[in-house]
Design an enzyme around this catalytic site. Structure first.
Site, mmCIF file in Angstrom:
data_model
loop_
_atom_site.group_PDB
_atom_site.id
_atom_site.type_symbol
_atom_site.label_atom_id
_atom_site.label_comp_id
_atom_site.label_asym_id
_atom_site.label_seq_id
_atom_site.Cartn_x
_atom_site.Cartn_y
_atom_site.Cartn_z
ATOM 1 N N GLU A 99 55.628 94.114 -81.835
ATOM 2 C CA GLU A 99 55.624 92.990 -82.810
ATOM 3 C C GLU A 99 56.356 93.601 -83.853
ATOM 4 O OE1 GLU A 99 55.714 91.227 -86.055
ATOM 5 O OE2 GLU A 99 53.530 91.115 -85.965
ATOM 6 N N LEU A 100 57.494 93.521 -84.349
ATOM 7 C CA LEU A 100 58.237 94.291 -85.399
ATOM 8 C C LEU A 100 58.483 93.326 -86.468
ATOM 9 C CD1 LEU A 100 60.516 96.178 -82.771
ATOM 10 C CD2 LEU A 100 58.122 96.784 -83.803
ATOM 11 N N CYS A 121 55.328 89.690 -91.555
ATOM 12 C CA CYS A 121 56.550 89.754 -90.914
ATOM 13 C C CYS A 121 57.068 88.391 -90.587
ATOM 14 C CB CYS A 121 56.175 90.340 -89.527
ATOM 15 S SG CYS A 121 55.657 92.025 -89.635
#
Length: 444
Positions: free
Chosen positions: A229-230, A263
């Site tokens: 999960e970037l 994010c």
């Protein structure tokens, strides 16, 4: 390397020794040894431990929240909300683990007999966690995998050593056996060796593109599954509304979540041209008035955001802001006059600065929304149900939230596409990532 630095003052208030190679090896040894617990115990027993862990998060809410605030500057109310969400996650998997891990019969059409898919643990896993949600990120990785019976070696961000230690203590207090969850203050070089260790069966990382690429490369060489999960530069698309003020309220909430350091926070606001001027006027006023007063996680984070904002202004964007940059404090702001040709349009701005884009029509809005290397989440606002369904289907992202923000839940899968990573956490998909879906075919 592992230190608590108060972002409000820049003062280092505590340091933690980096693990020796022997300590890292011992952590893997312990997690591997504990896989026997995961393979022999029942799902119901593991679910009971998760339930107790959730209760401990509630009981120790104040302590956990205070640690999060001190380490990365999150507003206290948001830190308390993060701990509450963790309790929900542990409770959710405690409630649903037996259902999700039950044998799945297959209707056999190729001959006599029966067949089932049996879900079982794969073994020890490595988790690499970021600083922005120090407890929540751990919960969404640890809860489903401990429910399965996998064990965990956890490397937390160097900014969060105190929270990391407190979480490990809570796992032990909940009754998990030694080795089921092991915290380790490892270096990146040591973690590369852990990934390569044949006893580690998979890796989950939440972090930057650079970190994700490095971890995936090492894991790929050693045939290890990875969940990543970037970053994200989530669009907030405004197409039609009968209540612009309500949309603006949602837009401000979506941008200021965790002082803009999430994010999946809305970062690019794509507004149809007939709504653009009114939206910008109200949004800017509300965003600046809604300034959290909290610092970013560090002075370095503020400096990096400052470089991005200054570069956007140098390329012709206009910054609307009234605050003053100071140390880790970065004032809320709105960048207008942007197009997809600006470098900032393809970057992730990790802080309380919003980018606004004008779209000529629905087609143009979809084009702008998708013109990004990222694909984590997205937000769509329209009062036309058919338009909502049509546009949501065309957005290139792992998640689309229609007419709402802050709508995440333990039951809802979280994850992205493109350079935002792959794999899912939370919900039923979150328990399907690191599991052996074993076929058992019996001929009668």
């Amino acid at each position: 390397m592992y230190a608590v630095t108060d972002p409000t003052t820049g003062e280092i208030t505590a340091t933690y020794p980096t693990a020796t190679d022997a300590e890292v090896s011992a952590a893997v040894d312990a997690a591997h040894a504990a896989t026997a617990w995961g393979r022999t115990g029942s799902v119901a027993e593991r679910a009971a431990l998760l339930r107790r862990l959730g209760e401990l998060h509630t009981e120790r809410r104040a302590e956990l929240a205070a640690s999060i605030v001190q380490e990365m500057g999150k507003p206290l109310a948001e830190a308390e909300g993060e701990v509450d969400f963790c309790a929900d996650i542990y409770g959710y998997y405690a409630d649903h683990a037996e259902e999700y891990l039950a044998d799945e019969p297959i209707g056999v059409v190729s001959g006599p007999g029966t067949a089932v898919i049996r879900r079982s643990p794969v073994g020890a896993l490595l988790g690499i966690m970021p600083w922005n949600f120090p407890a929540y990120q751990v919960a969404r990785f640890a809860a489903p995998n401990l429910a399965i019976g996998n064990t965990i070696v956890l490397k937390h961000a160097p900014q969060c050593p105190a929270t990391a230690a407190l979480l490990e203590k809570l796992f032990a207090e909940a009754g998990f056996p030694a080795g089921a969850y092991v915290n380790v203050y490892a270096t990146n070089e040591q973690i590369a060796d852990v990934i390569a260790d044949p006893r580690i069966q998979g890796v989950s990382l939440t972090g930057s593109e650079r970190a994700g690429s490095a971890v995936a490369e090492i894991a790929g060489r050693h045939l290890k599954k990875v969940v990543l999960e970037l970053g994200g530069s989530d669009p907030f698309i405004v197409l039609a509304t009968d209540d612009l003020d309500a949309v603006v309220e949602s837009a401000v909430a979506a941008r200021l979540d965790n002082t803009g350091q999430a994010c999946n926070a809305a970062k690019r606001f794509v507004v149809l041209d007939h709504l653009h001027d009114a939206f910008v006027e109200r949004f800017t006023a509300k965003l600046l008035a809604g300034e959290t007063g909290a610092p970013l996680s560090s002075a370095a984070a503020a400096e990096n955001l400052g470089r991005q904002v200054d570069a956007a202004v140098a390329q012709g964007a206009t910054l609307h802001s009234t605050g003053e940059r100071r140390g880790a404090y970065f004032p809320a702001g709105v960048l207008t006059g942007l197009t997809t040709e600006h470098a900032a349009a393809r970057e992730e701005l990790f802080g309380p600065v919003a980018m606004v884009f004008t779209a000529s029509d629905e087609e143009d809005a979809v084009r702008i929304a998708n013109d990004t290397p990222y694909g984590l989440g997205s937000y769509l606002f329209t009062n036309d149900p058919s338009q909502a369904e049509r546009v949501a289907d065309r957005i290139e992202a792992g998640m689309v939230f229609v007419n709402g923000v802050g709508a995440e839940g333990a039951e809802l899968p979280f994850g992205g596409v493109k350079r935002s990573g792959f794999g899912r956490e939370l919900g039923r998909p979150g328990i399907e990532e690191f599991v052996n879906k074993k076929l058992i075919r019996t001929i009668v």
